[in-house]
Write a protein that holds these residues in place. Structure first.
Motif, PDB file in Angstrom:
ATOM      1  N   ARG A   6       0.810  -1.158  -0.107  1.00 51.97           N
ATOM      2  CA  ARG A   6       0.124   0.108  -0.047  1.00 51.97           C
ATOM      3  C   ARG A   6       0.880   1.207   0.153  1.00 51.97           C
ATOM      4  O   ARG A   6       1.945   1.341   0.590  1.00 51.97           O
ATOM      5  CB  ARG A   6      -0.666   0.109   1.228  1.00 51.97           C
ATOM      6  CG  ARG A   6      -1.832   1.212   1.263  1.00 51.97           C
ATOM      7  CD  ARG A   6      -2.821   0.994   2.531  1.00 51.97           C
ATOM      8  NE  ARG A   6      -3.559   2.149   2.783  1.00 51.97           N
ATOM      9  CZ  ARG A   6      -4.912   2.514   2.301  1.00 51.97           C
ATOM     10  NH1 ARG A   6      -5.678   1.803   1.383  1.00 51.97           N
ATOM     11  NH2 ARG A   6      -5.386   3.675   2.676  1.00 51.97           N
ATOM     12  N   ASP A   8       0.434   5.097   1.063  1.00 52.62           N
ATOM     13  CA  ASP A   8      -0.253   5.931   1.896  1.00 52.62           C
ATOM     14  C   ASP A   8       0.754   7.076   2.585  1.00 52.62           C
ATOM     15  O   ASP A   8       1.334   6.615   3.308  1.00 52.62           O
ATOM     16  CB  ASP A   8      -1.336   5.224   2.754  1.00 52.62           C
ATOM     17  CG  ASP A   8      -2.487   5.876   3.566  1.00 52.62           C
ATOM     18  OD1 ASP A   8      -2.231   7.169   3.851  1.00 52.62           O
ATOM     19  OD2 ASP A   8      -3.742   5.443   3.374  1.00 52.62           O
ATOM     20  N   GLU A   9       0.255   8.125   2.328  1.00 46.90           N
ATOM     21  CA  GLU A   9       1.134   9.121   2.933  1.00 46.90           C
ATOM     22  C   GLU A   9       1.085   9.133   4.450  1.00 46.90           C
ATOM     23  O   GLU A   9       1.963   9.467   5.151  1.00 46.90           O
ATOM     24  CB  GLU A   9       0.653  10.596   2.773  1.00 46.90           C
ATOM     25  CG  GLU A   9       0.785  11.139   1.165  1.00 46.90           C
ATOM     26  CD  GLU A   9       0.555  12.352   0.817  1.00 46.90           C
ATOM     27  OE1 GLU A   9       0.934  13.089  -0.098  1.00 46.90           O
ATOM     28  OE2 GLU A   9      -0.735  12.812   1.200  1.00 46.90           O
ATOM     29  N   ARG A  10      -0.079   8.715   4.755  1.00 52.29           N
ATOM     30  CA  ARG A  10      -0.073   8.800   6.583  1.00 52.29           C
ATOM     31  C   ARG A  10       0.322   7.476   7.079  1.00 52.29           C
ATOM     32  O   ARG A  10       0.291   7.400   8.382  1.00 52.29           O
ATOM     33  CB  ARG A  10      -1.719   8.818   6.965  1.00 52.29           C
ATOM     34  CG  ARG A  10      -2.325  10.374   6.469  1.00 52.29           C
ATOM     35  CD  ARG A  10      -3.681  10.169   6.555  1.00 52.29           C
ATOM     36  NE  ARG A  10      -4.529   9.335   5.492  1.00 52.29           N
ATOM     37  CZ  ARG A  10      -5.628   8.981   5.609  1.00 52.29           C
ATOM     38  NH1 ARG A  10      -6.542   9.450   6.707  1.00 52.29           N
ATOM     39  NH2 ARG A  10      -6.251   8.145   4.794  1.00 52.29           N
ATOM     40  N   GLN A  15      -7.495   3.572   8.626  1.00 51.04           N
ATOM     41  CA  GLN A  15      -7.850   2.870   7.756  1.00 51.04           C
ATOM     42  C   GLN A  15      -6.961   1.681   7.505  1.00 51.04           C
ATOM     43  O   GLN A  15      -7.702   0.621   7.089  1.00 51.04           O
ATOM     44  CB  GLN A  15      -7.702   3.756   6.386  1.00 51.04           C
ATOM     45  CG  GLN A  15      -8.883   4.674   6.022  1.00 51.04           C
ATOM     46  CD  GLN A  15      -8.837   5.545   4.855  1.00 51.04           C
ATOM     47  OE1 GLN A  15      -7.799   5.277   4.351  1.00 51.04           O
ATOM     48  NE2 GLN A  15      -9.933   5.937   4.355  1.00 51.04           N
ATOM     49  N   ARG A  83       5.085   5.727   2.015  1.00 47.42           N
ATOM     50  CA  ARG A  83       4.287   6.904   1.984  1.00 47.42           C
ATOM     51  C   ARG A  83       4.332   7.554   0.515  1.00 47.42           C
ATOM     52  O   ARG A  83       3.406   8.605   0.656  1.00 47.42           O
ATOM     53  CB  ARG A  83       4.976   7.972   2.965  1.00 47.42           C
ATOM     54  CG  ARG A  83       6.160   8.707   2.580  1.00 47.42           C
ATOM     55  CD  ARG A  83       6.602   9.738   3.497  1.00 47.42           C
ATOM     56  NE  ARG A  83       7.110   9.394   4.578  1.00 47.42           N
ATOM     57  CZ  ARG A  83       7.131   9.859   5.749  1.00 47.42           C
ATOM     58  NH1 ARG A  83       6.161  10.645   6.157  1.00 47.42           N
ATOM     59  NH2 ARG A  83       7.570   9.366   6.942  1.00 47.42           N
ATOM     60  N   GLY A 105      -3.567   4.131  -1.789  1.00 41.14           N
ATOM     61  CA  GLY A 105      -4.603   4.131  -0.592  1.00 41.14           C
ATOM     62  C   GLY A 105      -4.932   5.730  -0.081  1.00 41.14           C
ATOM     63  O   GLY A 105      -5.936   6.038   0.431  1.00 41.14           O
ATOM     64  N   GLY A 106      -3.858   6.500  -0.339  1.00 42.80           N
ATOM     65  CA  GLY A 106      -4.129   7.902   0.114  1.00 42.80           C
ATOM     66  C   GLY A 106      -2.916   8.908  -0.130  1.00 42.80           C
ATOM     67  O   GLY A 106      -1.916   8.681   0.573  1.00 42.80           O
ATOM     68  N   HIS A 108      -2.800  12.850  -0.658  1.00 43.14           N
ATOM     69  CA  HIS A 108      -3.542  13.992  -0.433  1.00 43.14           C
ATOM     70  C   HIS A 108      -3.385  15.288  -1.250  1.00 43.14           C
ATOM     71  O   HIS A 108      -2.109  15.400  -1.634  1.00 43.14           O
ATOM     72  CB  HIS A 108      -4.008  14.206   1.077  1.00 43.14           C
ATOM     73  CG  HIS A 108      -4.825  12.961   1.512  1.00 43.14           C
ATOM     74  ND1 HIS A 108      -3.827  11.740   2.114  1.00 43.14           N
ATOM     75  CD2 HIS A 108      -6.054  12.460   1.657  1.00 43.14           C
ATOM     76  CE1 HIS A 108      -4.688  10.873   2.419  1.00 43.14           C
ATOM     77  NE2 HIS A 108      -5.918  11.286   2.260  1.00 43.14           N
ATOM     78  N   TYR A 119      -9.805  10.667  -2.415  1.00 49.71           N
ATOM     79  CA  TYR A 119      -8.422  10.291  -1.574  1.00 49.71           C
ATOM     80  C   TYR A 119      -7.329  10.203  -2.211  1.00 49.71           C
ATOM     81  O   TYR A 119      -6.206   9.938  -1.529  1.00 49.71           O
ATOM     82  CB  TYR A 119      -8.715   9.005  -0.751  1.00 49.71           C
ATOM     83  CG  TYR A 119      -8.859   7.717  -1.707  1.00 49.71           C
ATOM     84  CD1 TYR A 119      -7.885   7.273  -2.307  1.00 49.71           C
ATOM     85  CD2 TYR A 119     -10.281   7.387  -2.238  1.00 49.71           C
ATOM     86  CE1 TYR A 119      -8.150   6.035  -3.266  1.00 49.71           C
ATOM     87  CE2 TYR A 119     -10.470   6.441  -3.154  1.00 49.71           C
ATOM     88  CZ  TYR A 119      -9.425   5.802  -3.488  1.00 49.71           C
ATOM     89  OH  TYR A 119      -9.520   4.668  -4.480  1.00 49.71           O
ATOM     90  N   ASP A 144      -9.308   2.995  -1.379  1.00 53.78           N
ATOM     91  CA  ASP A 144      -8.887   3.553   0.191  1.00 53.78           C
ATOM     92  C   ASP A 144      -9.446   2.426   1.050  1.00 53.78           C
ATOM     93  O   ASP A 144      -8.617   2.271   2.040  1.00 53.78           O
ATOM     94  CB  ASP A 144      -9.673   4.948   0.564  1.00 53.78           C
ATOM     95  CG  ASP A 144     -11.234   4.847   0.181  1.00 53.78           C
ATOM     96  OD1 ASP A 144     -11.682   3.847  -0.219  1.00 53.78           O
ATOM     97  OD2 ASP A 144     -11.782   5.691   0.783  1.00 53.78           O
TER      98      ASP A 144
END
Length: 163
Positions: A6, A8-10, A15, A83, A105-106, A108, A119, A144
């Motif tokens: 995945r 995803d920045e977070r 999630q 990330r 997944g994310g 932003h 997302y 997401d």
């Protein structure tokens, strides 16, 4: 076995832990990030909300590349995260992730990025990196949460370019 790759920045957040965790039942989350791999205090922040039975590791891209084969053969259920697209592309260099699926997944809003999905905001460099990732034989899609609609990378384009 790797149950999810995945981007995803977070990184580790609700999630992933609740949404994907409930669906995939991972035993370990591996964050692949050169900067975080050497920052104990940031690692601690990311792991504060993890359940006690969910292990975590923070590895550099080089160290993670050396572990990919072992993770695939492991009985442990593993989520591998980066990330940003560039880090995942570097992880996949040389075809070591051929036929694996990577989940967007994310990513932003930021200056220069355009909305692609609610997302997912991408810029021209991101699209180039996605193309490079696909050229390594990686299957790229966006979603997401597990119950959300899966969108193949070929279908992604900035909102203003859609007809």
């Amino acid at each position: 076995m790797i149950v999810l790759y995945r981007i995803d920045e977070r990184l580790i957040h609700g999630q992933v832990v609740v949404g994907w965790g409930t669906h995939l039942h991972p035993q370990r989350i591996v964050v692949v990030d050169d900067e975080l791999a050497s920052s104990d205090w940031e690692q601690e922040l990311y792991t504060l909300g993890l359940p006690p039975d969910l292990a975590s590791d923070f590895l550099s891209i080089e160290d993670a590349r050396a572990q990919l084969q072992a993770w695939r053969g492991s009985e442990e259920r593993i989520i591998v995260m980066t990330r940003d697209i560039g880090s995942m592309q570097r992880l996949a260099t040389g075809g070591v992730m051929r036929d694996e699926e990577v989940n967007l997944g994310g990513i932003h809003h930021a200056p220069g990025r355009r909305p692609v999905l609610p997302y997912l905001y991408l810029n021209a460099e991101d699209f180039t990196l996605l193309h490079d990732l696909a050229a390594e034989g990686v299957i790229v899609s966006a979603r997401d949460l597990p119950g959300s609609r899966r969108v193949d990378a070929e279908q992604l384009e900035p909102v203003e370019r859609r007809a």
